[in-house]
Structure formats: C-alpha cells, structure tokens
Enzyme design. Structure first.
Site, PDB file in Angstrom:
ATOM      1  NE  ARG A 146      -2.463   1.130   3.340  1.00 34.33           N
ATOM      2  CZ  ARG A 146      -3.672   1.068   3.906  1.00 34.33           C
ATOM      3  NH1 ARG A 146      -3.942   0.117   4.771  1.00 34.33           N
ATOM      4  NH2 ARG A 146      -4.598   1.948   3.604  1.00 34.33           N
ATOM      5  CG  ASP A 258      -1.256   1.151  10.787  1.00 28.96           C
ATOM      6  OD1 ASP A 258      -0.364   0.393  11.221  1.00 28.96           O
ATOM      7  OD2 ASP A 258      -2.449   1.051  11.140  1.00 28.96           O
TER       8      ASP A 258
END
Length: 349
Positions: A146, A258
């Site tokens: 991502r 993240d």
C-alpha cells in the site's frame, strides 16, 4: 481573566493619576504603548501554543505542492462489492484526480470488475473532469504494497484509504485543505497514541494506545493510514529508504505498516500528525483490530521500530482540526481526563 481585570483597574488608576498634570502626558503615552505591546505578545504566545504545528508550518508551507488535487490509493483484498461501493462514493469528490487500487491478490482483477469500475468513474465525472483509474498489481501479498512507490504520480497529495472506510466528500476535501497547510505531515481521521511505560535497563519502552486512550487523554501521536493524507514522497522513502528489517517485519506479521509510516514521517519532520474530525463509516468486517492481543502486537511493533531508529520519533499533540462550518459550539473539547485543543477553520489554504 481575574489577573487581566486587576491589570485593567490598576492601569485605569494610573491613567487618572497621570492626567492630573499635563506635564506627564508623555508618561501616559509610554504606558499605553507598553500595554499594547504586552497585549500583542500575549496574543502571539497564545496563538503559537494553540496551533501546534506553527513552529514548522512556515517551512512546510513552502514545500513543493502542485496546484492539482489529490490521488486516492485504496487498499483492497477480495471484497469486490465493497470496492465497487467505495469507488462509486469517492468518484464524486470534486478535487479527486486519480484512483490507484492496490491489488495484491494471487489472480489479477477480472475483466468485468475493471469494466464496471471504469464505467463508474466515467459516469460520475462531471464538468469535463476526468478521473484516472489504475490497478497497481503486485506479485507478492504484503501490507507494504500500500506504500509502494507509484511512478509518474501527478499529484503530490495522496489520500490513503481502505476499501471499507467511508467519509463524506466534504470531510475529505476539508482534510485536503488542512494537508495543504502542512504538506510534509500526515493528516488523518483516525488517531492513536503512544506513551512511555518504562525507562530503565535497556532504554525506554513504549505502549500503543487505541482509540479509548485518545478519547480519555485528548492526546495522540499517530493517524492511521486507513484514512489519511500524506505527500507522495513518503512512498519512495518507505520503499527505498526505510530500514528493510521494518518492511520484513510488516510482511511477516501482516500488521503495523501504518505505524511504520507514521514513524517514518515523524522521523523526517520532527512534528506530530494532524487529526481531522470526521464521521467514519466502516462497512466491512471488523478485521485484525478485533483479534485478541491486537494491542500487544502493536506495542511490540512500536518498540521494534523505535529500536531500528535508535529513538522514538513520534511526537504527541492535542490539536484537532474541525470544519467550523459544521460546528455549533466553539470551545475546547474535554475527553475523559484530558483536553484536546480544537482548531476551527474552513479555509487553511
């Protein structure tokens, strides 16, 4: 306020005393100048404390930011109905320039899925606006995908979002405005926190805090990449410059990409992220955050990644950006035992 009132009463008395003799009019003028100067200094100090990122904001504001809108980078995994709903929704956002779907499944996207999504994009583009849709297909299945560098990405701003997370276009556009005021930092809707739990032995140890920690203290140091704006340059740094051991850990444990990105940005800037208030709608399954031991695994990530950097780069803050056009009451919001300072605005650019 009481101190200010006392100061005003004393000042008034001094004025009356000096006014008895015209000879002392110069003193009155000097005293008045001092009062004005003190007021300006106090206001400036308060404003600097209130806007947590102002120390870095001047430099950040001069960063290279194109005049274009933003791109969406959407992470997905075998949830085709959710993907369709999400593309339908975000295709209507007015400053959206392109959508990049991060595809890490063993099989490539079907022709029917691609045809459907392209049709959605075309049908929802208005006023001559053309939104580009691309599938970024990866051979391996890793959460690092991502943040893989996207070649020839035309916008500086990237809105990283999961396929099951929905925010109104007005909220996304407001967050984009906030990001434009500080384009080197992360601006997001989902805050998390960390704190020191031990400083003995082999250095400091840290604890990861979920939403309830943020709610209780009003303090955060992370915004999750499931819904956050960041500069495209961080994709290159994550892929090419961040310690390889961190990417390997993310791939092996299928978690904490993240946190890795938040630490990377904080290490590069020395500033905290910015939390933007917005109503979140999650329409998918609960995911890994609902599994037992999730907080412990995130805590392990924090400590491993901090050890790689030789320190903890994350910076805590209490600032929350709120769109004043949608707010009735302008005040400091209290969360449990702590306060969160709120910046009300709708025009930061």
């Amino acid at each position: 306020m009481r101190g200010s009132f006392w100061f005003n009463r004393r000042t008034e008395q001094r004025f009356r005393q000096f006014a008895i003799t015209p000879v002392k009019s110069l003193k009155i003028k000097l005293l008045l100048c001092c009062c004005i100067s003190l007021t300006v200094i106090a206001f400036t100090s308060s404003a600097s404390s209130f806007m947590a990122w102002t120390n870095e904001r001047s430099a950040l504001h001069h960063s290279s930011v194109s005049g274009k809108g933003y791109s969406i980078v959407m992470n997905t995994w075998k949830r085709y109905d959710l993907l369709k709903q999400s593309i339908k929704h975000y295709a209507l956002c007015p400053r959206l320039e392109s959508v990049h779907i991060v595809w890490s499944e063993p099989s490539p996207p079907s022709h029917s899925l691609m045809k459907f999504l392209h049709h959605v994009i075309q049908s929802r583009s208005k006023d001559g606006r053309h939104v580009e849709l691309k599938f970024d297909i990866n051979k391996d299945d890793s959460l690092n995908n991502r943040f893989k560098e996207i070649k020839n990405l035309e916008t500086d701003a990237v809105f990283s979002i999961d396929d099951d997370v929905f925010f109104s276009c007005s909220s996304v556009e407001f967050a984009f405005d906030v990001w434009q005021s500080a384009p080197d930092t992360m601006v997001g809707f989902v805050p998390r926190s960390h704190w020191v739990v031990s400083s003995r032995g082999n250095g400091e140890k840290f604890k990861y805090g979920g939403w309830w920690s943020v709610w209780w203290t009003g303090t955060y140091s992370i915004v999750l990449s499931k819904a956050a704006f960041l500069h495209k340059k961080y994709f290159s740094l994550y892929t090419n410059e961040m310690p390889r051991s961190i990417r390997e850990y993310v791939t092996k444990n299928r978690n904490c990409e993240d946190i890795a990105m938040s630490i990377l940005v904080a290490n590069a800037t020395g500033t905290p992220p910015i939390w933007v208030k917005g109503n979140i709608y999650e329409i998918g399954s609960t995911g890994i955050s609902s599994l037992g031991g999730h907080s412990d695994r995130r805590t392990e990530c924090l400590n491993r990644f901090a050890a790689e950097y030789g320190r903890m780069p994350l910076v805590s803050t209490t600032l929350k950006a709120v769109d004043g056009r949608n707010t009735w009451f302008w005040d400091n919001h209290t969360h449990g035992g702590g306060n969160s300072r709120t910046l009300y605005t709708h025009n930061l650019t």
